[in-house]
Design a protein around this motif. Structure first.
Motif, PDB file in Angstrom:
ATOM      1  N   GLY A 107       0.781  -1.237   0.000  1.00 34.68           N
ATOM      2  CA  GLY A 107       0.000   0.000   0.000  1.00 34.68           C
ATOM      3  C   GLY A 107       0.811   1.284   0.000  1.00 34.68           C
ATOM      4  N   ALA A 108       2.124   1.206  -0.245  1.00 35.22           N
ATOM      5  CA  ALA A 108       2.940   2.423  -0.263  1.00 35.22           C
ATOM      6  C   ALA A 108       2.808   3.173  -1.588  1.00 35.22           C
ATOM      7  N   GLY A 109       2.224   2.501  -2.585  1.00 36.24           N
ATOM      8  CA  GLY A 109       1.989   3.206  -3.849  1.00 36.24           C
ATOM      9  C   GLY A 109       2.872   2.753  -4.995  1.00 36.24           C
ATOM     10  N   LYS A 110       3.302   1.508  -4.973  1.00 38.56           N
ATOM     11  CA  LYS A 110       4.145   1.005  -6.068  1.00 38.56           C
ATOM     12  C   LYS A 110       3.362   0.983  -7.382  1.00 38.56           C
ATOM     13  N   THR A 111       2.167   0.396  -7.333  1.00 37.23           N
ATOM     14  CA  THR A 111       1.377   0.286  -8.566  1.00 37.23           C
ATOM     15  C   THR A 111       0.966   1.670  -9.049  1.00 37.23           C
ATOM     16  N   ALA A 112       0.625   2.558  -8.124  1.00 37.68           N
ATOM     17  CA  ALA A 112       0.240   3.921  -8.523  1.00 37.68           C
ATOM     18  C   ALA A 112       1.411   4.634  -9.189  1.00 37.68           C
ATOM     19  N   GLU A 115       1.653   3.275 -12.647  1.00 37.11           N
ATOM     20  CA  GLU A 115       0.599   3.855 -13.486  1.00 37.11           C
ATOM     21  C   GLU A 115       0.953   5.280 -13.908  1.00 37.11           C
ATOM     22  N   ALA A 116       1.448   6.069 -12.960  1.00 39.89           N
ATOM     23  CA  ALA A 116       1.818   7.453 -13.280  1.00 39.89           C
ATOM     24  C   ALA A 116       2.950   7.479 -14.300  1.00 39.89           C
ATOM     25  N   THR A 117       3.862   6.517 -14.170  1.00 42.12           N
ATOM     26  CA  THR A 117       4.993   6.428 -15.105  1.00 42.12           C
ATOM     27  C   THR A 117       4.501   6.095 -16.508  1.00 42.12           C
ATOM     28  N   LEU A 118       3.632   5.092 -16.586  1.00 42.32           N
ATOM     29  CA  LEU A 118       3.135   4.654 -17.899  1.00 42.32           C
ATOM     30  C   LEU A 118       2.291   5.741 -18.557  1.00 42.32           C
ATOM     31  N   ALA A 119       1.528   6.474 -17.738  1.00 41.10           N
ATOM     32  CA  ALA A 119       0.692   7.537 -18.289  1.00 41.10           C
ATOM     33  C   ALA A 119       1.554   8.613 -18.945  1.00 41.10           C
ATOM     34  N   ARG A 120       2.748   8.820 -18.386  1.00 45.02           N
ATOM     35  CA  ARG A 120       3.626   9.870 -18.916  1.00 45.02           C
ATOM     36  C   ARG A 120       4.518   9.387 -20.053  1.00 45.02           C
ATOM     37  N   VAL A 121       5.076   8.193 -19.919  1.00 46.26           N
ATOM     38  CA  VAL A 121       6.104   7.779 -20.890  1.00 46.26           C
ATOM     39  C   VAL A 121       5.804   6.444 -21.561  1.00 46.26           C
ATOM     40  N   GLY A 122       4.584   5.919 -21.358  1.00 43.80           N
ATOM     41  CA  GLY A 122       4.235   4.613 -21.895  1.00 43.80           C
ATOM     42  C   GLY A 122       4.371   4.506 -23.410  1.00 43.80           C
ATOM     43  N   HIS A 123       4.313   5.664 -24.093  1.00 45.72           N
ATOM     44  CA  HIS A 123       4.439   5.621 -25.551  1.00 45.72           C
ATOM     45  C   HIS A 123       5.849   5.970 -26.011  1.00 45.72           C
ATOM     46  N   GLU A 124       6.622   6.528 -25.092  1.00 49.83           N
ATOM     47  CA  GLU A 124       7.960   7.018 -25.463  1.00 49.83           C
ATOM     48  C   GLU A 124       9.028   5.988 -25.090  1.00 49.83           C
ATOM     49  N   ILE A 125       8.866   5.382 -23.911  1.00 51.33           N
ATOM     50  CA  ILE A 125       9.817   4.365 -23.454  1.00 51.33           C
ATOM     51  C   ILE A 125       9.136   3.007 -23.570  1.00 51.33           C
ATOM     52  N   ARG A 126       9.872   2.026 -24.074  1.00 45.94           N
ATOM     53  CA  ARG A 126       9.286   0.686 -24.224  1.00 45.94           C
ATOM     54  C   ARG A 126       9.411  -0.051 -22.895  1.00 45.94           C
ATOM     55  N   THR A 136      -4.001 -12.835  -6.465  1.00 46.21           N
ATOM     56  CA  THR A 136      -4.813 -11.971  -7.339  1.00 46.21           C
ATOM     57  C   THR A 136      -4.011 -11.417  -8.517  1.00 46.21           C
ATOM     58  N   THR A 137      -4.749 -11.067  -9.573  1.00 49.97           N
ATOM     59  CA  THR A 137      -4.141 -10.390 -10.717  1.00 49.97           C
ATOM     60  C   THR A 137      -4.512  -8.915 -10.688  1.00 49.97           C
ATOM     61  N   ALA A 138      -4.894  -8.420  -9.501  1.00 52.98           N
ATOM     62  CA  ALA A 138      -5.386  -7.039  -9.398  1.00 52.98           C
ATOM     63  C   ALA A 138      -4.391  -6.037  -9.978  1.00 52.98           C
ATOM     64  N   ASP A 139      -3.100  -6.209  -9.681  1.00 52.27           N
ATOM     65  CA  ASP A 139      -2.118  -5.230 -10.151  1.00 52.27           C
ATOM     66  C   ASP A 139      -1.922  -5.327 -11.663  1.00 52.27           C
ATOM     67  N   ALA A 140      -1.826  -6.552 -12.172  1.00 52.54           N
ATOM     68  CA  ALA A 140      -1.674  -6.710 -13.627  1.00 52.54           C
ATOM     69  C   ALA A 140      -2.906  -6.151 -14.331  1.00 52.54           C
ATOM     70  N   ASP A 141      -4.077  -6.321 -13.711  1.00 54.27           N
ATOM     71  CA  ASP A 141      -5.305  -5.793 -14.308  1.00 54.27           C
ATOM     72  C   ASP A 141      -5.273  -4.263 -14.385  1.00 54.27           C
ATOM     73  N   ARG A 142      -4.619  -3.641 -13.385  1.00 53.35           N
ATOM     74  CA  ARG A 142      -4.509  -2.172 -13.412  1.00 53.35           C
ATOM     75  C   ARG A 142      -3.554  -1.714 -14.505  1.00 53.35           C
ATOM     76  N   ILE A 143      -2.542  -2.534 -14.799  1.00 48.58           N
ATOM     77  CA  ILE A 143      -1.539  -2.145 -15.795  1.00 48.58           C
ATOM     78  C   ILE A 143      -2.023  -2.461 -17.221  1.00 48.58           C
TER      79      ILE A 143
END
Lengths: 296, 117
Positions: A107-112, A115-126, A136-143
């Motif tokens: 709950g420290a915010g790793k997945t968040a 998500e913030a990283t991908l929102a910014r550079v998901g198209h620029e960095i592979r 659970t697959t909860a985190d993979a589902d968020r990504i």
């Protein structure tokens, strides 16, 4: 163990490389005062097969009742894990993929942050992401909505391992096409203790600490902060509601690990995310600039 | 912290070493070196080793754990000392330190009783 994949099919089913690792060096010392190379106490030196009566060393100067042999082993108990980690590391180096191991309490915010990283550079960095959780697959589902390759590792349905170990990560890496990647983010199982113990072949260990966890955590969980190259203080948007001094958190991190970089970010407000992305780009550039080298 | 997994590694290694001895050989003692930074609890390790070795050729062996102190050296002034507290900077010059020892997790020796019966 269970590995669930989203995204690309496996292109590297033969990972990890099937290598025969040599047995660790060892020598044997008898308590009656001389050394033998390994094997001389066993069947090999006498030509007897397995199951033959124990030839053993001759009882020249030891009584039967006190005849023991001390075998020098010097085997690292994490050696099996470290061999998998080394194989992962050399594969990543070969394909010039910068890999980070994100660790923190639950709950420290790793997945968040991912998500913030991908929102910014998901198209620029592979980027590809490996998610580690007990269940659970909860985190993979968020990504998944970001459309990048993501592999979910579950360490066990009824309370599995509290950390990712290299053999599991090797299986997940094998499902990714490293030729098409610049950055691999591994999100470890939420736990501020155990993940620090296990090398998973990453280039950098990163510890996240949310401001709500308290200023004293670096002092209470020192190994994690000692092992990390980067400490990311998260959820700084909550600071106005807390009696927490960011400078005290920084000082406590530095007390354990003066060499660590420290960043303060909020995935929600975007504060500090530029510095985080700059750090990632630096790592990608550093790994990209490395000359291809022989496996460790 | 991972005493059970470590105990299983020890048992595997003990059985590998024992395969070089005769069928009646048995393990008397197993000696580990464990750095103090490793968060291994000796009592838990001993308990887990007893459990993990049950029914194996390591059963009944005594586990000896040698703690390895945390030694650090100041990168700036080269002072070397044994760290008691987990504050990793130099008391003289406040420079950053490097850890010299304390992370060990080694199976050092296995004492085998290999007399013929």
């Amino acid at each position: 163990m269970n590995v669930r994949a989203h995204g690309w099919p496996s292109h590297a089913a033969d990972f990890p490389p099937k290598r025969r690792f040599p047995d660790p060096p060892a020598s044997i010392r008898h308590h009656h005062g001389h050394d033998h190379p390994v094997g001389c106490a066993g069947a090999a030196s006498t030509g007897a097969g397995p199951g033959a009566p124990a030839p053993g060393p001759q009882s020249d100067d030891a009584t039967q009742s006190h005849h023991t042999t001390e075998v020098q082993v010097h085997e690292n108990l994490l050696a099996a894990n470290d061999r998998h980690a080394a194989a992962i590391r050399s594969l990543l180096r070969e394909h010039k993929v910068f890999a980070v191991n994100l660790m923190s309490s639950p709950g420290a915010g790793k997945t968040a942050l991912i998500e913030a990283t991908l929102a910014r550079v998901g198209h620029e960095i592979r980027v590809a992401v490996i998610e580690g959780d007990i269940e659970t697959t909860a985190d993979a589902d968020r990504i998944a909505p970001f459309g990048i390759p993501v592999v979910q590792i579950n360490t066990g349905p009824f309370g599995g391992d509290c950390h990712l170990a290299a053999p599991l990560v090797a299986g997940a890496v094998g499902q990714l096409d490293l030729r098409c990647l610049d950055l691999l983010i591994v999100e470890n199982v939420g736990n501020l203790v155990c993940p620090a113990e296990f090398d998973i072949g990453e280039h950098r260990k990163i510890v996240l600490l949310s401001v709500t966890e308290g200023e004293d955590k670096p002092l209470k969980y020192p190994l994690m902060f000692l092992e990390a190259s980067l400490a990311v203080i998260t959820k700084t948007d909550l600071l106005p509601y807390l009696e927490i001094d960011l400078d005290v958190i920084r000082a406590n991190i530095r007390a354990i690990n003066p060499a660590a970089h420290v960043l303060a970010v909020s995935a929600r407000s975007g504060e500090g995310i530029d510095s985080w992305l700059a750090w990632l780009r630096w790592g990608i550039a550093e790994v990209g600039a490395e000359a291809p080298s022989a496996p460790d | 912290m991972h005493e059970m997994g470590l105990a299983c590694s020890v048992v595997t290694e003990v059985e590998r070493v024992l395969s070089g001895f005769g069928p009646n050989a048995r393990v008397v003692t197993v000696t580990l070196q464990v750095g103090k930074l490793r968060a291994v609890v000796p009592e838990a390790m001993t308990f887990c080793f007893e459990a993990a070795s049950m029914g194996t050729r390591a059963q009944g062996a005594m586990l000896l754990i040698e703690p390895i102190p945390v030694r650090v050296r100041c990168i700036t002034c080269d002072r070397e000392w044994e760290a008691e507290a987990l504050k990793f900077f130099c008391p003289d010059c406040e420079g950053p330190v490097q850890v010299l020892s304390g992370k060990e997790l080694l199976l050092r020796t296995i004492e085998v009783d290999d007399r013929e019966e």
